[in-house]
Design an enzyme around this catalytic site. Structure first.
Site, PDB file in Angstrom:
ATOM      1  CB  SER A 130      -0.915   0.018   1.232  1.00  0.00           C
ATOM      2  OG  SER A 130      -1.687   1.198   1.246  1.00  0.00           O
ATOM      3  CE  LYS A 186      -2.891  -2.446  -0.405  1.00  0.00           C
ATOM      4  NZ  LYS A 186      -3.846  -2.320  -1.491  1.00  0.00           N
ATOM      5  CG  HIS A 189      -4.968  -0.453   3.868  1.00  0.00           C
ATOM      6  ND1 HIS A 189      -5.137   0.011   2.567  1.00  0.00           N
ATOM      7  CD2 HIS A 189      -4.154   0.449   4.465  1.00  0.00           C
ATOM      8  CE1 HIS A 189      -4.482   1.133   2.404  1.00  0.00           C
ATOM      9  NE2 HIS A 189      -3.868   1.418   3.544  1.00  0.00           N
ATOM     10  CG  ASN A 190      -7.159  -1.304  -0.523  1.00  0.00           C
ATOM     11  OD1 ASN A 190      -6.175  -1.079   0.179  1.00  0.00           O
ATOM     12  ND2 ASN A 190      -7.058  -1.495  -1.821  1.00  0.00           N
ATOM     13  CD  GLU A 193      -7.328   3.624  -0.112  1.00  0.00           C
ATOM     14  OE1 GLU A 193      -7.604   3.829  -1.311  1.00  0.00           O
ATOM     15  OE2 GLU A 193      -6.377   2.914   0.273  1.00  0.00           O
TER      16      GLU A 193
END
Length: 478
Positions: A130, A186, A189-190, A193
């Site tokens: 990232s 991940k 995380h996105n 986000e």
């Protein structure tokens, strides 16, 4: 063929791949590179002379250039291209060699690839990377998972190229867990986000339409917020965006950008996983839906001429007070978005038998990645104090933050509704908080409805067991 063997190979010389190679070279590692369009290899080498980068024209040549155990990193489009390159690599690899997928792959694919490659005596790492192009070049957040025995083989390289934070330059890279854990983290995380970005956009929309703020005023506001609890990469770049003027018109460039948002799928995957695992993640899901409805531009333009709303979007109260309230609402909603993401990872860890360290994951996100923010250390502290913490909202620090800003949060959401300004992420975050804090919800009526039309049964609050009622027989006739 070169006599000097390279430390690692990389396939896929799009911008992310190129920048990772340059990052590795900066840190003293020799890299062999290959690209399906081989002319791109020549162009890359010509643009970067004098480096320890070995260009190759075939998969076989790439593998022959590598030290044992061979380490090959794929930076290609997720999905079938990853499997295709793995198949091309297999004839030239030997037991113990390592294939690394550094793309945005769907975590079930990483679970499958780990299993399939380990059955062949190979090792697999599925790693989230990232930070975008700049992160790849100067230090991303790296979230590796897969075959654990492969971690010592790549740890030095990965931690060398990762972002560094804190007085001890701690790398934003550590082992996450087995098979698909790295890509799952991940993905979440996105998802966070997505939530973060939508919340900021809603704050901007309120500032623009209810307060009539100029780009310069919003620049000053975001600059101020970035010195407080909201300090983060996304607040920082939002501040910067308001300073950029279109050279032709002299207008703020952001106001000339078409209001239809794109997405690459990771937010949708997070939403699907939340639904599959039965974990509420409404703020993340609403952020995905907001991008989806933004794409209906022509429909929205037509609807704007036919569907009425409040007569004005302008706020007629204390402007300074509302602006302060928006800051508080953004902070509280951000806490809820992260709470949903970490609750989702906890459920996934149980479902897929991963041993996730949530405090460590928070630290991986402090630098290099898109959601890096000041309060990630607060999340680390929360899990350090209570490793079995079920929800961030129950941590004293976050609970007290919401107590402090709760009235402002409610004022912002009610004001937005009254003025007809859409705030799906703000509203869903508040609804999540209000639902989570209630010891009773209207699901008792829902269960009665399900039992009425489908004999789905229900439980009672006053006795043990499972019950069914013949509602038609017991009902009062209208």
């Amino acid at each position: 063929m070169t006599e000097t063997k390279c430390d690692i190979g990389l396939i896929g010389l799009a911008v992310m791949g190129q920048n990772l190679v340059l990052n590795m070279d900066d840190k003293g590692y020799s890299v062999a590179v290959f690209n399906r369009t081989t002319s791109k290899v020549d162009e890359f080498l010509a643009a970067n002379p004098g480096r320890k980068i070995q260009g190759t024209k075939s998969i076989e040549e790439l593998v022959s250039c590598l030290k044992r155990p061979r380490k090959v990193m794929l930076m290609v489009k997720a999905g079938s291209p990853v499997d295709e390159f793995i198949e091309q690599l297999l004839p030239f690899l030997e037991p113990g060699d390592i294939i690394i997928d550094g793309g945005n792959s769907y975590f079930p694919d990483s679970i499958r690839r780990t299993r399939e490659l380990e059955a062949k005596g190979l090792r697999f790492i599925g790693t989230g990377v990232s930070g975008g192009e700049e992160g790849a070049r100067y230090g991303p957040s790296i979230m590796p998972g897969g075959s654990k025995s492969a971690w010592p083989e790549v740890r030095e390289i990965f931690q060398a190229i990762a972002a560094k934070v804190g007085p001890d330059d701690t790398p934003c890279c550590d082992w996450v867990g087995s098979d698909g854990a790295g890509h799952y983290v991940k993905m979440v995380h996105n998802g966070i986000e997505y939530g973060d970005m939508q919340l900021i956009c809603e704050a901007y929309f309120l500032m623009k339409h209810s307060l009539g703020m100029s780009a310069e005023e919003m620049y000053d506001t975001f600059a101020k917020w970035n010195r407080g609890e909201l300090e983060s990469f996304l607040i920082e770049i939002t501040r910067d965006i308001f300073s950029v003027m279109d050279r032709e018109t002299g207008k703020p460039l952001v106001e000339l950008i078409l209001d239809t948002a794109g997405q690459k799928g990771t937010g949708k995957w997070t939403s699907i996983s939340a639904l599959d695992l039965g974990v509420p993640a409404p703020t993340i899901i609403e952020a995905v839906e907001a991008r989806t409805i933004s794409a209906l531009k022509s429909e929205r333009v037509a609807a704007s001429k036919r569907l009425p709303g409040p007569s004005t979007t302008s706020y007629d109260g204390d402007r300074k007070k509302l602006l302060e309230a928006i800051e508080g609402a953004l902070y509280c909603s951000k806490i809820c978005s992260y709470a949903q993401g970490f609750a989702l990872m906890r459920a996934a860890a149980e479902e897929y038998h991963w041993d996730l360290d949530y405090g460590s994951i928070a630290l991986l996100w402090r630098g290099g990645c898109i959601i890096r923010a000041r309060f990630l250390e607060r999340i680390r502290d929360a899990f350090k104090k209570s490793p079995q913490l079920t929800n961030l909202l129950l941590d004293d620090f976050f609970r007290e933050a919401i107590i402090e800003h709760q009235s402002a949060w409610r004022e912002v959401v009610s004001t937005a509704i009254r003025l007809g300004i859409p705030t799906p992420a703000f509203s869903s975050a508040l609804a999540y908080y209000d639902s989570y804090r209630r010891d009773t919800l209207p699901a008792n009526l829902l269960q009665a409805q399900r039992d009425y039309f489908g004999a789905h049964t229900y439980q009672r609050v006053d006795r043990e067991g499972v019950f069914h009622t013949d509602w038609i027989r017991e009902r009062r006739e209208p």
